[in-house]
Design an enzyme around this catalytic site. Structure first.
Site, short mmCIF file in Angstrom:
data_model
loop_
_atom_site.label_atom_id
_atom_site.label_comp_id
_atom_site.label_asym_id
_atom_site.label_seq_id
_atom_site.Cartn_x
_atom_site.Cartn_y
_atom_site.Cartn_z
N LYS A 120 0.74 -1.18 0.04
CA LYS A 120 -0.13 0.01 -0.13
C LYS A 120 0.69 1.22 0.22
O LYS A 120 2.22 1.00 0.35
CB LYS A 120 -0.81 0.14 1.25
CG LYS A 120 -0.14 0.07 2.59
CD LYS A 120 0.15 1.29 3.20
CE LYS A 120 0.88 1.30 4.64
NZ LYS A 120 1.78 2.27 4.92
N ASP A 166 -2.05 -1.54 10.73
CA ASP A 166 -2.13 -1.37 9.31
C ASP A 166 -2.53 -2.74 8.71
O ASP A 166 -3.28 -2.75 7.61
CB ASP A 166 -1.06 -1.02 8.51
CG ASP A 166 -0.56 0.11 8.38
OD1 ASP A 166 -1.10 1.05 8.85
OD2 ASP A 166 0.72 0.46 8.00
#
Ligand code: C5P
Length: 291
Positions: free
Chosen positions: A10, A135
């Site tokens: 990401k 995350d």
């Protein structure tokens, strides 16, 4: 039978830090975006326990790896499964702010759910993912998503327009905990107007319409000279929208068409320069399993 999965990286297209929490973490407002850079995870049932082997980059010992911790957490919660052998081919830089370890952990949870058929509802993976790292929940969702709280309160939004990007990888691993510890006191700040608009369903035609921002960037540039050198070199080479992802040290940017080879030459020795593109949520789900 073995199964193989892509575990995607990401970027944080936007990251605001708006205060320190009582639990020691920082309160974030971030815009996550999946990119097509990925690790490869092989999952194979085993009689018992969790085994992890790796290839590619240097990794901490198996027991500390987030992928094996995810498998252990899964079996603790859903003992239906017996055991598993994991193999990780690492391509996502470690300590780069690209979420590689968190992505691996989420991919393990999704793979084990697929393999053993529990839990019935995806939502039951959320608390397990949150306990593994701030995350990790985002990677259960993928695509474009907003993150609040520690970054683990995730709101999926319509995918942003697809975009080609380059990621520069400085020859240094940055510790997330060290960056947060070195942050100056964060002032209260309003939610950035573009995040507010995204939450309300606005879909910009390109990333140019977004305020790209990272509150961790000044601290990282001031304390990690290797990242600062790559940042400066990218700016001088004509790269546009140069930003740190997460706590770094990777930087993403848009390069003038056809300029990659020439710009790569001008970056400090040992710096990688990867061409990548953003991935939408459906594409992430469709490409997760390697067929
Ligand atoms: O949750 P994770 O293990 O990825 O976070 C690594 C470290 O980064 C935490 O131990 C904490 O020091 C810092 N952090 C923070 N605020 C966040 C996320 C991480 O202070 N929202």
């Amino acid at each position: 039978m073995r199964s193989r999965y892509r575990s995607f990286a990401k970027l944080n297209l936007h990251l605001q830090v708006v205060g320190r929490r009582r639990d020691g973490y920082h309160e974030l407002r971030t815009l996550f975006q999946t990119i097509d850079l990925h690790d490869l995870l092989t999952v194979e049932p085993a009689a018992r326990g969790v085994e992890l082997t790796t290839a590619g980059l240097e990794l901490p010992v198996a027991s500390a790896n987030l992928a094996s911790r995810a498998a252990a957490a899964y079996f603790e919660r859903w003992p239906a499964g017996a055991g598993v052998r994991l193999h990780l081919e690492k391509r996502i830089p470690v300590g780069g702010g690209l979420g590689g370890g968190s992505s691996n952990a989420a991919t393990v949870l999704l793979a084990l759910r697929e393999r053993f058929g529990v839990p019935a509802a995806m939502a039951e993976l959320w608390p397990v993912a949150r306990a593994l790292g701030a995350d990790v929940p985002y990677f259960l969702v993928g695509g474009s998503a907003l993150g609040f709280g520690r970054g683990d309160e995730v709101v999926a939004i319509p995918d942003l327009a697809a975009q080609e990007l380059h990621v520069a990888v400085p020859p240094v691993a940055v510790s997330t905990a060290a960056v947060f510890a070195a942050l100056p006191e964060s002032p209260e700040a309003p939610l950035a107007a573009s995040l507010l608009a995204l939450a309300a369903g606005w879909s910009p035609p390109s990333l140019d319409g977004l305020e790209l921002w990272n509150d961790l960037q000044p601290t990282v540039l001031a304390t990690v000279p290797e990242v600062d050198a790559v940042y400066t070199a990218l700016l001088r080479s004509g790269a546009v929208g140069v930003r740190l992802s997460g706590s770094g040290g990777c930087l993403f940017a848009r390069l003038p068409a056809g300029a990659q080879a020439e710009i790569a030459q001008r970056l400090p020795a040992g710096t990688g320069l990867l061409a990548t593109r953003t991935l939408g949520r459906q594409e992430v789900a469709a490409r997760r399993t390697v067929t």
